[in-house]
Design an enzyme around this catalytic site. Structure first.
Site, PDB file in Angstrom:
ATOM      1  N   TYR A 151      80.819  49.363  -5.032  1.00 28.77           N
ATOM      2  CA  TYR A 151      81.191  48.240  -6.192  1.00 28.77           C
ATOM      3  C   TYR A 151      81.066  46.892  -5.653  1.00 28.77           C
ATOM      4  O   TYR A 151      80.280  46.201  -6.053  1.00 28.77           O
ATOM      5  CB  TYR A 151      82.600  48.590  -6.700  1.00 28.77           C
ATOM      6  CG  TYR A 151      83.154  47.169  -7.336  1.00 28.77           C
ATOM      7  CD1 TYR A 151      82.644  47.106  -8.539  1.00 28.77           C
ATOM      8  CD2 TYR A 151      84.006  46.150  -6.851  1.00 28.77           C
ATOM      9  CE1 TYR A 151      82.910  45.947  -9.528  1.00 28.77           C
ATOM     10  CE2 TYR A 151      84.381  45.308  -7.474  1.00 28.77           C
ATOM     11  CZ  TYR A 151      83.872  44.980  -8.886  1.00 28.77           C
ATOM     12  OH  TYR A 151      84.348  43.979  -9.503  1.00 28.77           O
ATOM     13  N   SER A 178      82.750  38.991  -7.341  1.00 25.95           N
ATOM     14  CA  SER A 178      84.012  39.690  -7.024  1.00 25.95           C
ATOM     15  C   SER A 178      84.549  39.309  -5.770  1.00 25.95           C
ATOM     16  O   SER A 178      83.793  39.307  -5.023  1.00 25.95           O
ATOM     17  CB  SER A 178      84.179  41.176  -7.214  1.00 25.95           C
ATOM     18  OG  SER A 178      85.290  41.852  -6.728  1.00 25.95           O
TER      19      SER A 178
END
Length: 322
Positions: free
Chosen positions: A154, A129
């Site tokens: 995250y 990501s």
């Protein structure tokens, strides 16, 4: 030979599966229909795939060692993996950190173990990501930048995935590629992301909360481009065992208010906006350097927001029967 796609009922996973099936690949999909958002959307994505004779589906959680490692016995012909299953989003990680570690860290570890049990495996491609760039101020983000300061759990789990993969390529001779996706949008997109939130609010006439008072820029990346990039990478593993990273993005950063304007134009209707301060863990600016991706895979993003947003809105209206 077949390709295993985790998160096959997810946004990116279902699109990638469809593209691979269309070129004659055998695809094995796995998903657990997490309730992070409405599983009905996930099942609607999956239904057309299940009608294809080249597609096989297994409902399972990637962090379930018995179920996931058992795939090596049931489907020994798997020769490529596209690992996309994950617990997404930043905000939930503030209140339920355990699910992020269970899915993104334990689940990724189980997938690496599975890779080691597949004797024919040629390439392990997985989703990282843009969040791993964290508090970096240099723009655009490059895969050569240090990523030592994540600002959300995250992001930390995604960086952990990268580090674990590095270890496994060193110890077990895997050929692995991590894809740092930037904000992906398009038909069948996730309801928790800005494009869906904007469309839903404009259609219903409800207020859109713009965090950080709307002073946010994102490298919004259209799903068709991301699918093409993912498959281009899948098709070109390294000649020797090793681990590498690539950014997949439009390489064009958009101000959030300007991006919202494209939705207003597509709906022919003004949005109701409330400016609010931003929650912790949010990145206020993302832009990608895709020089390496273009060079190594001859991949070029083609769909700009002026085209992508109307495409998404058209799908949104059709899906919701507006």
């Amino acid at each position: 030979m077949s390709i295993l796609i985790t998160g096959a009922a997810g946004f990116i996973g279902s699109h990638v599966a469809r593209a691979l099936l269309s070129r004659g690949e055998q695809v094995l999909g796995i998903d657990n229909f997490s309730d992070y958002y409405d599983p009905a959307l996930k099942r609607a994505r999956l239904d057309p795939l299940c009608e294809h004779k080249g597609f096989t589906f297994v409902e399972a959680d990637i962090s379930d060692r018995k179920a996931t490692l058992g795939l090596a016995i049931r489907y020994p012909g798997i020769d490529r993996i596209i690992h996309l299953a994950a617990q997404p989003g930043v905000h939930l990680s503030l209140t339920d950190p355990y699910v992020y570690v269970q899915t993104n860290v334990v689940g990724h570890l189980v997938m690496l173990e599975l890779a080691c049990h597949l004797p024919r495996l040629r390439h392990f491609v997985y989703a990282s990501s843009s969040s791993v760039y964290g508090s970096n101020r240099k723009q655009p983000f490059s895969v050569t930048d240090r990523v030592d300061h994540p600002i959300s759990l995250y992001a930390a789990t995604k960086r952990a995935d990268e580090l674990m993969t590095e270890v496994y390529t060193h110890l077990h001779g895997l050929r692995a590629t991590g894809l740092r996706y930037f904000t992906v949008y398009g038909p069948w997109g996730r309801p928790d992301m800005a494009p869906y939130i904007f469309a839903r609010a404009i259609a219903a006439g409800t207020v859109i909360e713009l965090f950080h008072r709307g002073e946010v820029t994102r490298d919004f990346s259209y799903i068709d481009d991301i699918v093409a990039g993912t498959i281009a990478v899948l098709d070109r593993p390294t000649s020797e065992p090793g681990h590498r990273f690539y950014n997949l993005a439009a390489a064009r950063s958009e101000n959030l208010r300007v991006f919202l304007g494209h939705f207003e134009k597509a709906f022919g209707k003004a949005a109701r906006i409330e400016l609010k301060p931003g929650p912790p863990g949010d990145m206020t600016e993302t832009s990608a350097d895709i020089t390496d991706t273009v060079r190594d895979f001859d991949w070029h993003p083609k769909v700009q927001v002026e085209e992508g947003v109307p495409n998404f809105v058209e799908w949104f209206k059709r899906y919701h029967r507006l």
